[in-house]
Design a protein around this motif. Structure first.
Motif, PDB file in Angstrom:
ATOM      1  N   GLY A 130       6.381  11.011   0.176  1.00 14.57           N
ATOM      2  CA  GLY A 130       7.039  11.859   1.165  1.00 14.57           C
ATOM      3  C   GLY A 130       6.453  11.656   2.553  1.00 14.57           C
ATOM      4  O   GLY A 130       5.973  10.575   2.902  1.00 14.57           O
ATOM      5  N   ALA A 131       6.494  12.736   3.331  1.00 14.54           N
ATOM      6  CA  ALA A 131       6.054  12.667   4.719  1.00 14.54           C
ATOM      7  C   ALA A 131       4.579  12.303   4.848  1.00 14.54           C
ATOM      8  O   ALA A 131       4.196  11.535   5.737  1.00 14.54           O
ATOM      9  N   SER A 132       3.736  12.818   3.950  1.00 17.44           N
ATOM     10  CA  SER A 132       2.302  12.506   4.063  1.00 17.44           C
ATOM     11  C   SER A 132       2.039  11.031   3.796  1.00 17.44           C
ATOM     12  O   SER A 132       1.233  10.406   4.490  1.00 17.44           O
ATOM     13  N   GLY A 133       2.723  10.460   2.824  1.00 14.78           N
ATOM     14  CA  GLY A 133       2.575   9.032   2.553  1.00 14.78           C
ATOM     15  C   GLY A 133       3.082   8.187   3.700  1.00 14.78           C
ATOM     16  O   GLY A 133       2.465   7.197   4.093  1.00 14.78           O
ATOM     17  N   ILE A 187       9.281   4.783   7.989  1.00 18.48           N
ATOM     18  CA  ILE A 187      10.195   5.722   7.327  1.00 18.48           C
ATOM     19  C   ILE A 187      11.062   4.988   6.304  1.00 18.48           C
ATOM     20  O   ILE A 187      11.211   5.443   5.170  1.00 18.48           O
ATOM     21  N   SER A 188      11.616   3.851   6.699  1.00 17.73           N
ATOM     22  CA  SER A 188      12.465   3.087   5.773  1.00 17.73           C
ATOM     23  C   SER A 188      11.673   2.599   4.567  1.00 17.73           C
ATOM     24  O   SER A 188      12.133   2.694   3.421  1.00 17.73           O
ATOM     25  N   THR A 189      10.493   2.081   4.813  1.00 19.73           N
ATOM     26  CA  THR A 189       9.637   1.609   3.723  1.00 19.73           C
ATOM     27  C   THR A 189       9.237   2.768   2.818  1.00 19.73           C
ATOM     28  O   THR A 189       9.254   2.651   1.589  1.00 19.73           O
ATOM     29  N   GLY A 190       8.901   3.890   3.427  1.00 19.60           N
ATOM     30  CA  GLY A 190       8.506   5.062   2.653  1.00 19.60           C
ATOM     31  C   GLY A 190       9.630   5.598   1.787  1.00 19.60           C
ATOM     32  O   GLY A 190       9.418   5.914   0.602  1.00 19.60           O
ATOM     33  N   PRO A 234       0.815  -1.225   0.000  1.00 15.52           N
ATOM     34  CA  PRO A 234       0.000   0.000   0.000  1.00 15.52           C
ATOM     35  C   PRO A 234       0.844   1.270   0.000  1.00 15.52           C
ATOM     36  O   PRO A 234       0.462   2.277  -0.583  1.00 15.52           O
ATOM     37  N   ARG A 235       2.034   1.202   0.621  1.00 20.31           N
ATOM     38  CA  ARG A 235       2.894   2.402   0.620  1.00 20.31           C
ATOM     39  C   ARG A 235       3.390   2.711  -0.780  1.00 20.31           C
ATOM     40  O   ARG A 235       3.415   3.882  -1.205  1.00 20.31           O
TER      41      ARG A 235
END
Length: 169
Positions: free
Chosen positions: A102-105, A150-153, A91-92
């Motif tokens: 980015g941060a919102s995701g 964070i890492s996944t994003g 989903p990410r």
């Protein structure tokens, strides 16, 4: 006739983007899971904490698997941890593919992942509700899931950006 062809091309394009995002998400989820696992291993060495058997309990409850010994429980827990983490990368990456990056995701992804843990695992009776946790346990869980998100994003955003599939915002 031209409109029908255009619609078919657009649908194929969306399907291709979704399929690509699924693959990117699995990779990003594995990267996030690796980062979270390394952080957990460091914390476990520092505190002499044993690894959690919650993934095994969930596998037993949901899939009916039964380990024959402690080593099998650890293997099942590790497999569940990897599969669960990899699957949450999907989903990410889909968010990144369609412009929520980015941060919102990452914040939306963190909320979904951590919110699912806090609702699903107590509902399965494999973990206490967060209202019964010590504050230190809550902060550690937030930290580990933040590392994961964070890492996944970062990985999902990079994979989408590098492939050139991200739409211009």
């Amino acid at each position: 006739m031209q409109d029908e062809r255009q619609t078919a091309v657009e649908a194929a394009s969306v399907a291709t983007r979704i399929a690509g995002a699924i693959g990117k998400g699995l990779v990003a989820g594995l990267i996030g899971t690796a980062a979270m696992t390394i952080a957990q291993m460091i914390e476990m060495q520092m505190t002499d904490r044993e690894s959690s058997n919650t993934p095994y309990k969930a596998a037993k409850k949901v899939f009916g698997v039964k380990a024959k010994d402690d080593e099998s429980k650890k293997k099942i827990s590790n497999i569940m941890h990897l599969v669960y983490g990899a699957s949450w990368g999907v989903p990410r990456a889909l968010m990144a593919e369609f412009g929520i990056n980015g941060a919102s995701g990452t914040l939306a992804h963190f909320g979904a992942v951590w919110g699912t843990e806090l609702t699903l695992l107590p509902a399965l009776h494999v973990m206490k509700p967060v209202t019964e946790w010590k504050p230190e346990a809550i902060s550690e869980d937030v930290m580990f899931h933040s590392i994961y998100a964070i890492s996944t994003g970062l990985a999902a955003d990079a994979l989408v950006r590098w492939s050139g599939d991200e739409e211009d915002a």
